[in-house]
Design an enzyme around this catalytic site. Structure first.
Site, PDB file in Angstrom:
ATOM      1  N   GLY A  26       7.655   7.506  -2.071  1.00  0.00           N
ATOM      2  CA  GLY A  26       8.323   7.340  -0.782  1.00  0.00           C
ATOM      3  C   GLY A  26       8.712   5.922  -0.436  1.00  0.00           C
ATOM      4  O   GLY A  26       9.216   5.163  -1.275  1.00  0.00           O
ATOM      5  N   ILE A  27       8.478   5.560   0.816  1.00  0.00           N
ATOM      6  CA  ILE A  27       8.865   4.250   1.311  1.00  0.00           C
ATOM      7  C   ILE A  27       8.146   3.152   0.545  1.00  0.00           C
ATOM      8  O   ILE A  27       8.745   2.132   0.168  1.00  0.00           O
ATOM      9  CB  ILE A  27       8.573   4.149   2.820  1.00  0.00           C
ATOM     10  CG1 ILE A  27       9.513   5.065   3.610  1.00  0.00           C
ATOM     11  CG2 ILE A  27       8.727   2.701   3.304  1.00  0.00           C
ATOM     12  CD1 ILE A  27       9.188   5.158   5.086  1.00  0.00           C
ATOM     13  N   GLY A  28       6.847   3.320   0.294  1.00  0.00           N
ATOM     14  CA  GLY A  28       6.089   2.290  -0.405  1.00  0.00           C
ATOM     15  C   GLY A  28       6.652   1.999  -1.779  1.00  0.00           C
ATOM     16  O   GLY A  28       6.739   0.827  -2.196  1.00  0.00           O
ATOM     17  N   THR A  78       0.844  -1.198   0.000  1.00  0.00           N
ATOM     18  CA  THR A  78       0.000   0.000   0.000  1.00  0.00           C
ATOM     19  C   THR A  78       0.880   1.250   0.000  1.00  0.00           C
ATOM     20  O   THR A  78       2.008   1.238   0.488  1.00  0.00           O
ATOM     21  CB  THR A  78      -0.941   0.035   1.223  1.00  0.00           C
ATOM     22  OG1 THR A  78      -0.175   0.231   2.417  1.00  0.00           O
ATOM     23  CG2 THR A  78      -1.755  -1.240   1.323  1.00  0.00           C
ATOM     24  N   GLY A  79       0.332   2.311  -0.577  1.00  0.00           N
ATOM     25  CA  GLY A  79       1.093   3.554  -0.645  1.00  0.00           C
ATOM     26  C   GLY A  79       2.324   3.430  -1.507  1.00  0.00           C
ATOM     27  O   GLY A  79       3.364   4.020  -1.204  1.00  0.00           O
ATOM     28  N   ALA A  80       2.209   2.680  -2.614  1.00  0.00           N
ATOM     29  CA  ALA A  80       3.395   2.333  -3.402  1.00  0.00           C
ATOM     30  C   ALA A  80       3.712   3.313  -4.514  1.00  0.00           C
ATOM     31  O   ALA A  80       4.624   3.063  -5.308  1.00  0.00           O
ATOM     32  CB  ALA A  80       3.218   0.933  -3.993  1.00  0.00           C
ATOM     33  N   SER A 138       6.325   3.945  12.987  1.00  0.00           N
ATOM     34  CA  SER A 138       7.168   5.121  13.209  1.00  0.00           C
ATOM     35  C   SER A 138       7.697   5.091  14.638  1.00  0.00           C
ATOM     36  O   SER A 138       7.058   4.513  15.534  1.00  0.00           O
ATOM     37  CB  SER A 138       6.352   6.403  12.995  1.00  0.00           C
ATOM     38  OG  SER A 138       7.039   7.541  13.486  1.00  0.00           O
ATOM     39  N   TYR A 149      -1.056  11.411  14.639  1.00  0.00           N
ATOM     40  CA  TYR A 149      -0.119  10.496  13.980  1.00  0.00           C
ATOM     41  C   TYR A 149       0.490   9.534  14.993  1.00  0.00           C
ATOM     42  O   TYR A 149       0.577   8.317  14.746  1.00  0.00           O
ATOM     43  CB  TYR A 149       0.964  11.313  13.288  1.00  0.00           C
ATOM     44  CG  TYR A 149       1.973  10.507  12.512  1.00  0.00           C
ATOM     45  CD1 TYR A 149       1.699  10.095  11.210  1.00  0.00           C
ATOM     46  CD2 TYR A 149       3.207  10.183  13.064  1.00  0.00           C
ATOM     47  CE1 TYR A 149       2.638   9.366  10.482  1.00  0.00           C
ATOM     48  CE2 TYR A 149       4.150   9.459  12.350  1.00  0.00           C
ATOM     49  CZ  TYR A 149       3.863   9.056  11.053  1.00  0.00           C
ATOM     50  OH  TYR A 149       4.785   8.330  10.341  1.00  0.00           O
TER      51      TYR A 149
END
Length: 253
Positions: A21-23, A16-18, A148, A161
């Site tokens: 950034g990190i994804g 997810t979130g690919a 995190s 967050y």
């Protein structure tokens, strides 16, 4: 299934979130191992399509981009239906999608609070409900959450967050206990400051001050987070579950 360049059989991986950034780094890392990669994105088809092409260039057995609003349970059902229609049943689920909100508690409205909990925590619950049974049937499945350091210690100005990531950490530990009898491991990677656009709101002075607080003297690269995620998905990590592993350069530990 086809053999990868690393001597393992190719797997199907959902990230997810690919699209950034990190994804994106995680998706490319699995692609380089010859896996099939489903790149989830929330808004930008162009960014997701660019990353899909990069995954194919990196050596992915195949790659698709799948859209879903993680705050919408119906959208996640449709995402799963799209993958099922292609015969893509993931053996690795990496929940990397995330949003940030900077503001004191008095400035954090109900909508911002709800959005962060939905994207970071509630969607992890929904993903586990949707894909957990198939992971259990195949045994050896992996669920990896990107958390995190703030999930463990909290941050002033990021209460929503921090709460969402703290909840994700507890969810990771509890789910690991539930799925362990089925051979499924559940872990979380908890980065510190990573050089992505989530650091964008910081001024140059704030970035410099932050760097002074990190013993290693630099921000993490998304690719370094991806390497840890890849390790946790490997056979060498078969006995690691229920862990929240910090990747912080010595900062806030």
């Amino acid at each position: 299934m086809t053999a990868t360049g690393r001597g393992q059989l190719s797997r199907t991986v959902l990230v997810t979130g690919a699209s950034r950034g990190i994804g994106a780094a995680v998706a490319r890392r699995f692609a380089a191992a010859g896996d099939r990669v489903a790149l989830h994105y929330g808004a930008s088809f162009e960014a997701a399509e660019n990353e899909r092409k990069r995954c194919l260039e990196a050596g992915a057995a195949d790659a698709i981009a799948v859209r879903a609003d993680l705050r919408d349970p119906g959208a996640l059902l449709r995402l799963k239906g799209e993958m099922d229609g292609l015969g893509w049943s993931p053996s690795v689920v990496v929940h990397s999608a995330g949003t940030a909100y900077y503001g004191l508690l008095d400035e954090t409205g109900e909508e911002a609070w709800s959005d962060l909990l939905q994207v970071h925590l509630t969607s992890a619950y929904r993903l586990a409900k949707l894909f957990g049974p198939a992971l259990s049937w195949g045994r050896g499945g992996r669920i990896i959450h990107v958390s995190s350091v703030w999930g463990a210690i909290g941050a002033a100005g990021e209460v929503a967050y921090s709460a969402a990531k703290g909840g994700l950490n507890s969810f990771t530990k509890a789910l690991a206990r539930e799925l362990a009898p089925f051979g499924v491991t559940v872990n979380a990677v908890a980065p510190g400051a990573v050089d992505t656009d989530m650091l964008g709101p910081l001024s140059n002075e704030e970035r410099e001050q932050l760097l002074k607080e990190i013993p290693l003297g630099r921000f993490a690269r998304p690719e370094e987070v991806a390497e840890l995620v890849a390790f946790l998905s490997s056979e060498e990590a078969n006995y690691i579950t229920g862990q929240i592993i910090a990747l912080s350069g010595g900062w806030r530990v």
